[in-house]
Design a protein around this motif. Structure first.
Motif, PDB file in Angstrom:
ATOM      1  N   UNK A  62      -1.379   7.124 -56.210  1.00  8.86           N
ATOM      2  CA  UNK A  62      -2.202   5.973 -55.828  1.00  8.86           C
ATOM      3  C   UNK A  62      -3.437   6.482 -55.097  1.00  8.86           C
ATOM      4  N   UNK A  63      -4.610   6.027 -55.523  1.00  7.82           N
ATOM      5  CA  UNK A  63      -5.867   6.419 -54.891  1.00  7.82           C
ATOM      6  C   UNK A  63      -6.559   5.152 -54.402  1.00  7.82           C
ATOM      7  N   UNK A  64      -6.731   5.060 -53.087  1.00  5.67           N
ATOM      8  CA  UNK A  64      -7.255   3.840 -52.462  1.00  5.67           C
ATOM      9  C   UNK A  64      -8.549   4.132 -51.720  1.00  5.67           C
ATOM     10  N   UNK A  65      -9.563   3.314 -51.996  1.00  6.23           N
ATOM     11  CA  UNK A  65     -10.814   3.413 -51.248  1.00  6.23           C
ATOM     12  C   UNK A  65     -11.078   2.089 -50.542  1.00  6.23           C
ATOM     13  N   UNK A  66     -12.128   2.068 -49.741  1.00  7.80           N
ATOM     14  CA  UNK A  66     -12.512   0.857 -49.011  1.00  7.80           C
ATOM     15  C   UNK A  66     -13.971   0.535 -49.309  1.00  7.80           C
ATOM     16  N   UNK A  67     -14.325   0.695 -50.585  1.00 10.84           N
ATOM     17  CA  UNK A  67     -15.707   0.541 -51.005  1.00 10.84           C
ATOM     18  C   UNK A  67     -16.068  -0.857 -51.459  1.00 10.84           C
ATOM     19  N   UNK A  68     -16.927  -0.922 -52.482  1.00  7.77           N
ATOM     20  CA  UNK A  68     -17.525  -2.200 -52.877  1.00  7.77           C
ATOM     21  C   UNK A  68     -16.580  -3.082 -53.679  1.00  7.77           C
ATOM     22  N   UNK A  69     -15.494  -2.517 -54.210  1.00  6.72           N
ATOM     23  CA  UNK A  69     -14.537  -3.319 -54.963  1.00  6.72           C
ATOM     24  C   UNK A  69     -15.046  -3.734 -56.334  1.00  6.72           C
ATOM     25  N   UNK A  70     -14.207  -4.488 -57.049  1.00  3.44           N
ATOM     26  CA  UNK A  70     -14.505  -4.917 -58.418  1.00  3.44           C
ATOM     27  C   UNK A  70     -14.286  -6.421 -58.523  1.00  3.44           C
ATOM     28  N   UNK A  71     -15.235  -7.174 -59.084  1.00  2.71           N
ATOM     29  CA  UNK A  71     -15.024  -8.616 -59.263  1.00  2.71           C
ATOM     30  C   UNK A  71     -13.732  -8.887 -60.045  1.00  2.71           C
ATOM     31  N   UNK A 112       0.495  10.621 -71.855  1.00  2.00           N
ATOM     32  CA  UNK A 112       1.671  11.042 -71.083  1.00  2.00           C
ATOM     33  C   UNK A 112       2.791  10.000 -71.129  1.00  2.00           C
ATOM     34  N   UNK A 113       2.528   8.860 -71.780  1.00  2.00           N
ATOM     35  CA  UNK A 113       3.525   7.796 -71.790  1.00  2.00           C
ATOM     36  C   UNK A 113       3.606   7.068 -70.466  1.00  2.00           C
ATOM     37  N   UNK A 114       2.506   7.093 -69.698  1.00  2.00           N
ATOM     38  CA  UNK A 114       2.492   6.467 -68.381  1.00  2.00           C
ATOM     39  C   UNK A 114       1.743   5.150 -68.365  1.00  2.00           C
ATOM     40  N   UNK A 115       1.459   4.669 -67.161  1.00  2.00           N
ATOM     41  CA  UNK A 115       0.779   3.389 -66.976  1.00  2.00           C
ATOM     42  C   UNK A 115      -0.315   3.538 -65.923  1.00  2.00           C
ATOM     43  N   UNK A 116      -1.325   2.680 -66.024  1.00  2.00           N
ATOM     44  CA  UNK A 116      -2.379   2.612 -65.020  1.00  2.00           C
ATOM     45  C   UNK A 116      -2.598   1.160 -64.647  1.00  2.00           C
ATOM     46  N   UNK A 117      -2.778   0.904 -63.366  1.00  2.00           N
ATOM     47  CA  UNK A 117      -3.071  -0.448 -62.901  1.00  2.00           C
ATOM     48  C   UNK A 117      -4.006  -0.336 -61.704  1.00  2.00           C
ATOM     49  N   UNK A 118      -4.648  -1.443 -61.372  1.00  2.26           N
ATOM     50  CA  UNK A 118      -5.519  -1.427 -60.197  1.00  2.26           C
ATOM     51  C   UNK A 118      -5.464  -2.758 -59.473  1.00  2.26           C
ATOM     52  N   UNK A 119      -5.720  -2.695 -58.186  1.00  2.00           N
ATOM     53  CA  UNK A 119      -5.871  -3.877 -57.346  1.00  2.00           C
ATOM     54  C   UNK A 119      -7.208  -3.739 -56.628  1.00  2.00           C
ATOM     55  N   UNK A 120      -8.002  -4.806 -56.652  1.00  2.00           N
ATOM     56  CA  UNK A 120      -9.326  -4.694 -56.057  1.00  2.00           C
ATOM     57  C   UNK A 120      -9.860  -6.056 -55.648  1.00  2.00           C
ATOM     58  N   UNK A 121     -10.617  -6.057 -54.569  1.00  2.00           N
ATOM     59  CA  UNK A 121     -11.357  -7.232 -54.120  1.00  2.00           C
ATOM     60  C   UNK A 121     -12.756  -6.777 -53.739  1.00  2.00           C
ATOM     61  N   UNK A 122     -13.746  -7.578 -54.082  1.00  2.00           N
ATOM     62  CA  UNK A 122     -15.124  -7.226 -53.748  1.00  2.00           C
ATOM     63  C   UNK A 122     -15.285  -7.036 -52.242  1.00  2.00           C
ATOM     64  N   UNK A 123     -15.989  -5.964 -51.897  1.00  2.00           N
ATOM     65  CA  UNK A 123     -16.295  -5.611 -50.508  1.00  2.00           C
ATOM     66  C   UNK A 123     -15.058  -5.200 -49.708  1.00  2.00           C
ATOM     67  N   UNK A 124     -13.904  -5.089 -50.372  1.00  2.00           N
ATOM     68  CA  UNK A 124     -12.669  -4.711 -49.683  1.00  2.00           C
ATOM     69  C   UNK A 124     -12.125  -3.364 -50.153  1.00  2.00           C
ATOM     70  N   UNK A 125     -12.498  -2.960 -51.359  1.00  2.00           N
ATOM     71  CA  UNK A 125     -12.024  -1.684 -51.867  1.00  2.00           C
ATOM     72  C   UNK A 125     -11.119  -1.829 -53.075  1.00  2.00           C
ATOM     73  N   UNK A 126     -10.683  -0.681 -53.582  1.00  2.00           N
ATOM     74  CA  UNK A 126      -9.901  -0.630 -54.816  1.00  2.00           C
ATOM     75  C   UNK A 126      -8.766   0.373 -54.670  1.00  2.00           C
ATOM     76  N   UNK A 127      -7.614   0.019 -55.226  1.00  2.00           N
ATOM     77  CA  UNK A 127      -6.490   0.951 -55.330  1.00  2.00           C
ATOM     78  C   UNK A 127      -6.141   1.110 -56.798  1.00  2.00           C
ATOM     79  N   UNK A 128      -6.166   2.353 -57.285  1.00  2.00           N
ATOM     80  CA  UNK A 128      -5.787   2.653 -58.665  1.00  2.00           C
ATOM     81  C   UNK A 128      -4.450   3.376 -58.627  1.00  2.00           C
ATOM     82  N   UNK A 129      -3.493   2.885 -59.406  1.00  2.00           N
ATOM     83  CA  UNK A 129      -2.149   3.459 -59.431  1.00  2.00           C
ATOM     84  C   UNK A 129      -1.887   4.100 -60.793  1.00  2.00           C
ATOM     85  N   UNK A 130      -1.624   5.402 -60.781  1.00  2.00           N
ATOM     86  CA  UNK A 130      -1.285   6.149 -61.990  1.00  2.00           C
ATOM     87  C   UNK A 130       0.204   6.466 -61.956  1.00  2.00           C
TER      88      UNK A 130
END
Length: 246
Positions: A163-172, A209-227
């Motif tokens: 999981x890679x989490x930032x506190x940046x601009x986020x995604x609509x 690799x037979x894996x999954x990717x997902x993300x959680x994000x809010x504008x101005x709050x940041x994004x978390x990408x889960x591999x």
């Protein structure tokens, strides 16, 4: 016929992207090289070093872009190479985090935490590097004010999650579903350079690799990408499967 049209459209997008994305770094490289050639006798060592660093940075950017284009083109043709082998995924991720720490110096606080059992992992090192590099680079690029970036590596009996989490601009929110498509970017990043290939490449690498990717994000709050990866990819090479069964 429809597949042929899709491939032609994809090739057109690649040509347009390369033409656009290569112009600026090539201009920078040419300007820096010309300055060094014509004025090196009058430049202080620190200034010369900075021009050389600029050339290296732009050359790395162009190399990364070329690698991304190649991976996506192979995926479009269903010709992607997938060569898994046993990996120390903990050391692998730690080394990548250190590389990014060195690149950003003290501008960002990149923190790695590890939990669970990560041993027994098989993966394609080249594809994993491409995937994790893209997500980490995005976390840095879209956190323009500098901030903490968390990388969490978690192992279980059958899989590994990063999981890679930032506190940046986020995604609509209404744009998140299409971000894994090639040449797609959020409307709030138009002023930040990018190709729109990053997350599409990450997804392609994870899929192999037979894996999954997902993300959680809010504008101005940041994004978390889960591999998420299985420890043993379903698409192991034939000789690996044979050795496993013996």
């Amino acid at each position: 016929y429809e597949k042929s049209q899709d491939l032609n459209h994809f090739k057109s997008q690649i040509i347009a992207t390369v033409s656009h994305e290569y112009r600026t770094p090539l201009s920078t490289i040419l300007a820096a090289a010309t300055t060094l050639e014509q004025h090196s006798d009058h430049l202080k060592p620190a200034r010369q070093t900075r021009f050389l660093q600029m050339i290296q940075e732009k050359a790395r950017h162009m190399t990364t872009l070329t690698d991304q284009m190649l991976v996506m083109h192979q995926c479009e043709l269903n010709q992607s190479k997938f060569e898994p082998s046993p990996m120390n995924v903990l050391q692998f991720v730690a080394d990548l985090v250190d590389e990014h720490r060195n690149m950003v110096s003290n501008a960002y606080d990149i923190v790695l935490t590890v939990s669970g059992k990560t041993s027994g992992f098989w993966g394609d090192a080249g594809l994993l590097r491409l995937a994790i590099d893209n997500v980490l680079s995005n976390a840095i690029k879209y956190s323009p004010n500098g901030d903490r970036i968390d990388v969490r590596l978690t192992g279980s009996a059958t899989g590994v999650q990063i999981a890679i989490q930032d506190h940046g601009i986020g995604i609509p929110r209404d744009e998140q579903a299409t971000l894994f498509q090639s040449f797609t970017r959020g409307t709030n990043v138009r002023m930040i350079p990018g190709t729109g290939l990053g997350l599409a490449i990450v997804k392609a690498c994870i899929d192999l690799h037979g894996g999954d990717i997902s993300l959680e994000s809010d504008e101005c709050q940041g994004t978390t990408v889960l591999l998420s990866f299985p420890k043993r990819p379903h698409r192991l090479m034939p000789e690996v499967n044979a050795n496993t069964q013996n």
